[in-house]
Design a protein around this motif. Structure first.
Motif, PDB file in Angstrom:
ATOM      1  N   PRO A  70      -6.009 -20.343  14.164  1.00 53.36           N
ATOM      2  CA  PRO A  70      -5.620 -19.358  13.140  1.00 53.36           C
ATOM      3  C   PRO A  70      -6.257 -19.709  11.799  1.00 53.36           C
ATOM      4  CG  PRO A  70      -3.702 -20.169  14.355  1.00 53.36           C
ATOM      5  CD  PRO A  70      -4.851 -21.055  14.732  1.00 53.36           C
ATOM      6  N   TYR A  71      -6.691 -18.705  11.071  1.00 49.84           N
ATOM      7  CA  TYR A  71      -7.255 -18.927   9.743  1.00 49.84           C
ATOM      8  C   TYR A  71      -6.393 -18.233   8.681  1.00 49.84           C
ATOM      9  CZ  TYR A  71     -10.467 -18.721   5.766  1.00 49.84           C
ATOM     10  OH  TYR A  71     -11.014 -18.814   4.511  1.00 49.84           O
ATOM     11  N   LEU A 119      -7.279 -13.200  11.120  1.00 53.12           N
ATOM     12  CA  LEU A 119      -8.612 -13.795  11.068  1.00 53.12           C
ATOM     13  C   LEU A 119      -8.563 -15.127  11.785  1.00 53.12           C
ATOM     14  CD1 LEU A 119      -9.539 -13.006   7.377  1.00 53.12           C
ATOM     15  CD2 LEU A 119     -11.029 -12.482   9.310  1.00 53.12           C
ATOM     16  N   LYS A 120      -9.556 -15.380  12.625  1.00 48.61           N
ATOM     17  CA  LYS A 120      -9.595 -16.610  13.404  1.00 48.61           C
ATOM     18  C   LYS A 120     -10.818 -17.446  13.037  1.00 48.61           C
ATOM     19  CE  LYS A 120      -6.039 -15.872  16.203  1.00 48.61           C
ATOM     20  NZ  LYS A 120      -6.288 -15.626  17.634  1.00 48.61           N
ATOM     21  N   CYS A 158     -13.711 -14.539  11.810  1.00 54.79           N
ATOM     22  CA  CYS A 158     -13.774 -13.111  12.102  1.00 54.79           C
ATOM     23  C   CYS A 158     -12.449 -12.641  12.676  1.00 54.79           C
ATOM     24  CB  CYS A 158     -14.898 -12.822  13.095  1.00 54.79           C
ATOM     25  SG  CYS A 158     -14.732 -13.711  14.654  1.00 54.79           S
ATOM     26  N   HIS A 159     -12.344 -11.325  12.835  1.00 56.34           N
ATOM     27  CA  HIS A 159     -11.205 -10.744  13.521  1.00 56.34           C
ATOM     28  C   HIS A 159     -11.478 -10.751  15.025  1.00 56.34           C
ATOM     29  CE1 HIS A 159     -10.805  -8.930   9.433  1.00 56.34           C
ATOM     30  NE2 HIS A 159      -9.550  -9.246   9.646  1.00 56.34           N
ATOM     31  N   THR A 160     -10.468 -11.115  15.799  1.00 58.96           N
ATOM     32  CA  THR A 160     -10.675 -11.224  17.248  1.00 58.96           C
ATOM     33  C   THR A 160      -9.634 -10.407  18.007  1.00 58.96           C
ATOM     34  OG1 THR A 160      -9.312 -13.231  17.347  1.00 58.96           O
ATOM     35  CG2 THR A 160     -11.686 -13.519  17.037  1.00 58.96           C
ATOM     36  N   GLY A 161      -9.188  -9.309  17.428  1.00 56.41           N
ATOM     37  CA  GLY A 161      -8.186  -8.485  18.082  1.00 56.41           C
ATOM     38  C   GLY A 161      -8.758  -7.678  19.225  1.00 56.41           C
ATOM     39  N   ASP A 162      -7.854  -7.071  19.987  1.00 54.79           N
ATOM     40  CA  ASP A 162      -8.218  -6.171  21.089  1.00 54.79           C
ATOM     41  C   ASP A 162      -9.122  -6.824  22.119  1.00 54.79           C
ATOM     42  OD1 ASP A 162      -6.927  -3.619  20.211  1.00 54.79           O
ATOM     43  OD2 ASP A 162      -8.182  -4.009  18.466  1.00 54.79           O
ATOM     44  N   GLY A 163      -8.899  -8.118  22.378  1.00 54.98           N
ATOM     45  CA  GLY A 163      -9.620  -8.791  23.447  1.00 54.98           C
ATOM     46  C   GLY A 163     -11.077  -9.025  23.187  1.00 54.98           C
ATOM     47  N   LEU A 178     -10.478 -25.611   6.809  1.00 55.15           N
ATOM     48  CA  LEU A 178     -10.223 -24.181   6.847  1.00 55.15           C
ATOM     49  C   LEU A 178      -8.944 -23.843   7.612  1.00 55.15           C
ATOM     50  CD1 LEU A 178     -13.836 -22.844   7.492  1.00 55.15           C
ATOM     51  CD2 LEU A 178     -12.554 -22.777   5.344  1.00 55.15           C
ATOM     52  N   ALA A 179      -8.616 -24.628   8.628  1.00 57.11           N
ATOM     53  CA  ALA A 179      -7.443 -24.347   9.446  1.00 57.11           C
ATOM     54  C   ALA A 179      -6.166 -24.954   8.881  1.00 57.11           C
ATOM     55  CB  ALA A 179      -7.672 -24.856  10.872  1.00 57.11           C
ATOM     56  N   ARG A 180      -6.298 -25.734   7.817  1.00 59.28           N
ATOM     57  CA  ARG A 180      -5.127 -26.426   7.259  1.00 59.28           C
ATOM     58  C   ARG A 180      -4.424 -25.533   6.253  1.00 59.28           C
ATOM     59  NH1 ARG A 180      -7.591 -30.572   5.350  1.00 59.28           N
ATOM     60  NH2 ARG A 180      -7.714 -29.917   3.166  1.00 59.28           N
TER      61      ARG A 180
END
Length: 311
Positions: free
Chosen positions: A172-173, A281-282, A157-162, A302-304
């Motif tokens: 990181p994705y 996206l994280k 998901c997106h994890t912006g704005d705290g 997924l993270a690679r």
């Protein structure tokens, strides 16, 4: 272990601890019973037995739900530690299984599902055909909530704005960039780039209210001191494109998602000249190190970074 300690351990059962945590997280015996698929009276009985076992009241019960007593706050902390320890034990023991089997529960937002996951999960499944992946689409806030509560092993998901809770770990994705999508021939179609303030002059086709794109648009409108003329809300990116193609407004889409849907209508994209248009996206989990081996395999996949795979 002393006899009194052994006696206390025997009086506490894991199911009651799980139900206690569910009641605390939801603030209601009824809602916890619905989530755990058990009768509310059975939950109430287990809570009463738990209070008897610890020798102290754990919850204040009132008409709107429940609240924690000081003893309840202490037990909630320890209960989460115990249950999390069991998850870690399961993850470590699963490595000794005969081959890598099992299933991984993944919750992801629509941007991750449309733009990146089909290829990524397809490649993983070809390497690990015996691993079942349960994928559900949710809003970014709901993805984080599901991972925090243990309803999902992994979240994307997106994890912006705290919005990322401190108790979760993240990797990181991928990244994407929001673009303005308009019908060909629209007044903004010829612009090399537009500011979001210019978008606010037009009716907007948007996603559901709590989606990351809708939240970003509302924040952008608030910064500009302008109203957001969002006349239509849809739940899918393809539906958004069809609405825009039929003259019902203009909208913001992730760039790669729009590229994948270029056949939906006579549309074109315009660069959005805003710093918040660039999004990350994280991949999130409670604790990557304590995941079952199958979930860890998927998380690592997924993270690679993969050469030639879109970012």
């Amino acid at each position: 272990m002393k006899n009194t300690e052994r006696s206390f351990a025997r009086r506490i059962d894991l199911t009651s601890l799980q139900l206690f945590v569910a009641v605390c997280e939801l603030g209601s015996i009824g809602r916890a019973a619905e989530r755990e698929f058990i009768a509310a009276s059975a939950v109430s009985k287990r809570l009463s037995d738990l209070e008897t076992a610890v020798g102290s009241a754990l919850l204040y019960r009132h008409s709107r739900g429940v609240a924690l007593t000081p003893a309840g706050e202490s037990l909630l902390h320890h209960a989460r530690t115990v249950l999390f320890g069991l998850e870690r034990m399961q993850g470590e023991l699963s490595e000794y299984a005969d081959g890598v089997r099992g299933h991984v529960r993944v919750h992801a937002n629509i941007s991750a599902i449309v733009q990146f996951l089909p290829e990524d999960l397809g490649a993983f499944s070809r390497e690990h055909a015996q691993v079942k992946i349960d994928l559900q689409e949710h809003l970014s806030t709901d993805v984080l909530h599901a991972v925090r509560e243990g309803a999902a092993d992994l979240g994307l998901c997106h994890t912006g704005d705290g919005t990322e809770p401190q108790e979760l770990q993240s990797r990181p994705y991928r990244s994407d960039r929001l673009v303005l999508v308009v019908p060909s021939g629209h007044a903004l179609a010829a612009a090399p780039a537009v500011r979001f303030e210019d978008v606010l002059d037009w009716d907007i086709v948007g996603l559901q209210a709590n989606s990351s794109i809708s939240l970003a648009m509302r924040r952008g409108a608030a910064r500009a001191g302008r109203p957001l003329r969002q006349r239509i809300q849809v739940t899918g990116l393809d539906a958004m494109c069809r609405m825009i193609d039929n003259g019902l407004g203009i909208g913001l889409l992730p760039d790669r998602a729009f590229a994948l849907m270029r056949g939906v209508g006579n549309l074109q994209s315009v660069a959005l000249d805003e710093p918040w248009a660039e999004r990350s996206l994280k991949l999130v989990a409670r604790d990557f190190g304590s995941l079952p081996v199958t979930a860890r395999l998927l998380a690592d996949h997924l993270a690679r970074p993969v050469q030639g795979r879109p970012s």
